[in-house]
Structures are given as C-alpha cells and as structure tokens.
Design a protein around this motif. Structure first.
Motif, PDB file in Angstrom:
ATOM      1  N   UNK A 156       1.259   5.828  95.054  1.00  0.00           N
ATOM      2  CA  UNK A 156       1.346   5.942  96.070  1.00  0.00           C
ATOM      3  C   UNK A 156       1.983   4.425  96.708  1.00  0.00           C
ATOM      4  N   UNK A 157       1.709   3.597  95.534  1.00  0.00           N
ATOM      5  CA  UNK A 157       2.411   2.176  95.381  1.00  0.00           C
ATOM      6  C   UNK A 157       3.890   2.139  94.939  1.00  0.00           C
ATOM      7  N   UNK A 158       4.298   2.957  94.101  1.00  0.00           N
ATOM      8  CA  UNK A 158       5.155   3.123  93.525  1.00  0.00           C
ATOM      9  C   UNK A 158       6.039   3.837  94.824  1.00  0.00           C
ATOM     10  N   UNK A 159       5.776   5.187  95.675  1.00  0.00           N
ATOM     11  CA  UNK A 159       6.066   5.434  96.313  1.00  0.00           C
ATOM     12  C   UNK A 159       6.558   5.391  97.786  1.00  0.00           C
ATOM     13  N   UNK A 160       5.485   4.029  97.855  1.00  0.00           N
ATOM     14  CA  UNK A 160       6.181   3.112  98.865  1.00  0.00           C
ATOM     15  C   UNK A 160       7.354   1.775  98.942  1.00  0.00           C
ATOM     16  N   UNK A 161       7.117   1.527  97.657  1.00  0.00           N
ATOM     17  CA  UNK A 161       8.104   0.305  96.956  1.00  0.00           C
ATOM     18  C   UNK A 161       9.691   2.053  97.069  1.00  0.00           C
ATOM     19  N   UNK A 162       9.785   2.430  96.440  1.00  0.00           N
ATOM     20  CA  UNK A 162      10.856   3.347  96.107  1.00  0.00           C
ATOM     21  C   UNK A 162      11.095   3.083  98.221  1.00  0.00           C
ATOM     22  N   UNK A 163      10.520   3.615  98.944  1.00  0.00           N
ATOM     23  CA  UNK A 163      10.850   4.088 100.338  1.00  0.00           C
ATOM     24  C   UNK A 163      11.422   2.740 101.494  1.00  0.00           C
ATOM     25  N   UNK A 164      11.020   1.521 100.947  1.00  0.00           N
ATOM     26  CA  UNK A 164      11.352  -0.063 101.154  1.00  0.00           C
ATOM     27  C   UNK A 164      12.316  -0.726 100.924  1.00  0.00           C
ATOM     28  N   UNK A 165      12.824  -0.259  99.583  1.00  0.00           N
ATOM     29  CA  UNK A 165      13.240  -0.789  98.516  1.00  0.00           C
ATOM     30  C   UNK A 165      14.625   0.024  98.737  1.00  0.00           C
ATOM     31  N   UNK A 166      14.768   0.966  99.044  1.00  0.00           N
ATOM     32  CA  UNK A 166      16.186   2.158  98.676  1.00  0.00           C
ATOM     33  C   UNK A 166      16.080   2.241 100.365  1.00  0.00           C
ATOM     34  N   UNK A 167      15.348   2.296 101.393  1.00  0.00           N
ATOM     35  CA  UNK A 167      15.733   2.547 102.765  1.00  0.00           C
ATOM     36  C   UNK A 167      16.105   3.791 102.726  1.00  0.00           C
ATOM     37  N   UNK A 168      15.135   5.241 102.307  1.00  0.00           N
ATOM     38  CA  UNK A 168      15.580   6.116 102.055  1.00  0.00           C
ATOM     39  C   UNK A 168      15.130   6.965 103.464  1.00  0.00           C
ATOM     40  N   UNK A 169      15.782   7.534 103.975  1.00  0.00           N
ATOM     41  CA  UNK A 169      15.189   8.405 105.740  1.00  0.00           C
ATOM     42  C   UNK A 169      14.081   9.390 105.362  1.00  0.00           C
TER      43      UNK A 169
END
Length: 228
Positions: A156-169
């Motif tokens: 869960x934290x890795x997915x949130x980190x990916x969303x925050x650091x990449x700006x994925x829509x």
C-alpha cells in the motif's frame, strides 16, 4: 428614474442586438442583483461589488431561496452579469471584471463552480505521517501499532509512493497482484521490481496478463538491468 446608471446605458447598448422579451428578462435579472447587493450586511453596487458578493448571489439564487433557480434560469442570470461586466470594462468603468474568468468562459459564477479546492497539496510532513501511520501501521512515535489490521502495508505504501512521485493520473494507475510476481530466485539475486517508463520512449514493456494497457509502460528489472 429606475434603473439608474450604469444600467440605463448598459441596456441601451443591449437594445441594439436583443429583442424586447430578452431585454425584459435581463432587466429583471439585473434589478434582482442590484436588490441583493443593496441588502448585504455591507451594501454595495454593481461597480463596487467583489467576487465574494457575486458568489454569495449565486448561492442565494441556486440554493437558499424558497424556489431555487433551475440551471437554465441561472445561466440566463449569469449571462446578464457577464455581459454587464464585459460592457463595463469596454466602457472603462472598470479596469477588469471583479471575478476571474478562464479562456473557455468558465468562472466562479458557473453552475456547480466552487471557490474551495477539494484536493489540496500535502506538505512533506503530512505525507510522511500518512504513509507511516495511515498506510504502514506505525504509531506517531515510530513503533509498530499492534492494532493495525492490514495485510500488505508495504504494498500500500509503495503504491502511494509511486502515485506521489510520478504524478500518475487515476486512469493511468495500475498494479501488480502478488500472484503475478514470481517467487524469490534460488541464486539469491535481487528481487524483481516494477519500473515505469514514458510512453514516448519507444520501448516495449512487459505487461501482466490481467492489467489494461494505458499510457504508462511497465517493465521488469532484473540483476542485469531492465529488460524491455
């Protein structure tokens, strides 16, 4: 006489292009706005009204009256307001409109518009607290919370980190299920990880069988580097 200036000059200009019925509707809308501004705790007029005054008028018409305006009625009222302030700027009665308007024509007076953001930026401290306490199950003092009941806090934290650091829509976000990632290798090599590449990079990515292809390419990186 009523309505007084600047409405007289404004409707004189409108009469050159509008029919009598449209002028009548716009006149009632303009007088309604003038009455509302005059009844505010701090009374004001059309040329002195601020954005907050006009937003309060929109909310009064669409939500707080005994018979709130329907969308079509409010669009007509909004057209009257926009036309008046466009004319006032053109006649140099005002330097600019008292409210912000985008190039596409949408502004704070549009139906459903809001001046408050539903999505706000997180500070680094807020983000770290969300990640460590909300997603990974730590207490504010850094100790593990025994009452935290989540099966995969690291995922869960890795997915949130990916969303925050990449700006994925939202429509670009995809994931790997546990079953789609192979077991650790016997040669003790590094576990495989997911990488994200730009869709314009021209590479061909590895795709899980049940994920839908979107703009983001997903590849698998092994000990020898990424394999495209």
């Amino acid at each position: 006489m009523r309505p007084a200036e600047p409405l007289c000059s404004f409707f004189l200009e409108l009469s050159k292009s509008l029919k009598a019925k449209s002028l009548e509707d716009y006149a009632y809308d303009a007088l309604d706005l003038v009455d509302f501004l005059d009844q505010l705790p701090v009374p004001t007029d059309l040329l002195s009204a601020a954005e907050d005054d006009l937003v309060a008028y929109r909310e009064d018409c669409t939500a707080h009256r005994e018979a709130p305006d329907k969308p079509a009625t409010w669009r007509r009222r909004r057209a009257t307001i926009n036309n008046f302030y466009d004319w006032a700027v053109q006649e140099r009665l005002l330097e600019r409109r008292p409210y912000f308007r985008r190039r596409g024509g949408r502004d704070v007076l549009a139906w459903g518009a809001t001046t408050e953001l539903d999505v706000r930026h997180l500070t680094w401290r807020q983000w770290r607290f969300l990640k460590q306490v909300g997603l990974r199950g730590y207490q504010p003092d850094g100790l593990i919370d025994p009452a935290f009941r989540v099966r995969s806090p690291l995922r869960n934290s890795a997915a949130a980190e990916l969303a925050v650091t990449t700006g994925m829509r939202l429509r670009e976000f995809s994931c790997l299920l546990d079953i789609e990632v192979g077991p650790p290798r016997r040669d003790a090599s590094r576990p495989r990880c997911c990488c994200r590449r730009s869709p314009n990079s021209g590479c061909r990515g590895w795709w899980p069988s049940n994920t839908r292809r979107c703009r983001s390419l997903i590849c698998i990186a092994g000990p020898s580097g990424p394999r495209w």
